[in-house]
Design a protein around this motif. Sequence first.
Motif, short mmCIF file in Angstrom:
data_model
loop_
_atom_site.label_atom_id
_atom_site.label_comp_id
_atom_site.label_asym_id
_atom_site.label_seq_id
_atom_site.Cartn_x
_atom_site.Cartn_y
_atom_site.Cartn_z
N THR A 23 -13.20 8.59 41.63
CA THR A 23 -12.02 7.98 42.23
C THR A 23 -11.09 7.53 41.10
O THR A 23 -11.55 6.92 40.13
CB THR A 23 -12.42 6.76 43.09
N MET B 247 -6.87 3.09 41.66
CA MET B 247 -7.20 2.63 43.02
C MET B 247 -8.05 1.37 43.03
O MET B 247 -8.28 0.79 44.08
CB MET B 247 -7.90 3.75 43.79
N PRO C 126 -4.91 1.25 47.45
CA PRO C 126 -4.31 2.56 47.62
C PRO C 126 -2.81 2.61 47.31
O PRO C 126 -2.30 3.64 46.90
CB PRO C 126 -4.59 2.89 49.09
N LYS D 26 -0.74 11.47 48.39
CA LYS D 26 -1.75 10.62 47.76
C LYS D 26 -3.15 11.22 47.97
O LYS D 26 -3.96 11.24 47.05
CB LYS D 26 -1.66 9.22 48.35
#
Length: 151
Positions: free
Chosen positions: A33, A37, A62, A135
């Motif tokens: 990830t 974030m 986010p 995104k």
Amino acid sequence: MGFYQFKRTQEIKTSVDEIWKFISDPSNLKLITPDYMGFDITSEDIPSQMYEGMIISYKVSPLLGIKTTWVTEITHLKKNSYFVDEQRVGPYRIWHHQHIVKPITNGTLMTDIVSYQPPLGFLGSIANELIIKGKLQEIFEYRTNALEEIF
């Protein structure tokens, strides 16, 4: 009020057993990830392997660095084949994410299918076109690159 689906496939040069061991360990999600974030698991005493009915809570940022709580449940799981996580609390009205792995020549084909509905009806549909869709593509591109480096 729009409903959307995002699909990504990736060939990974490792066995189904190895990729399954990695993707079914919740602690590895942070490794794939993007750092921006701010992804952190907030559940305590999380086991190293998922199981059906497992609830996992996270904090993520986010958009604009704003921390939000995200809670998912592992609703379906077949070892070395697939698992599904569904949002129980979080930014989407609906979030259903299928993770599928299949053996192929020289490795594993991993497929992610995300079915989702943003909140806020018409405004969520606009947000999807302007922000969310891009995104998701960015996050899964990062994930693809991270998995290529790891495997």
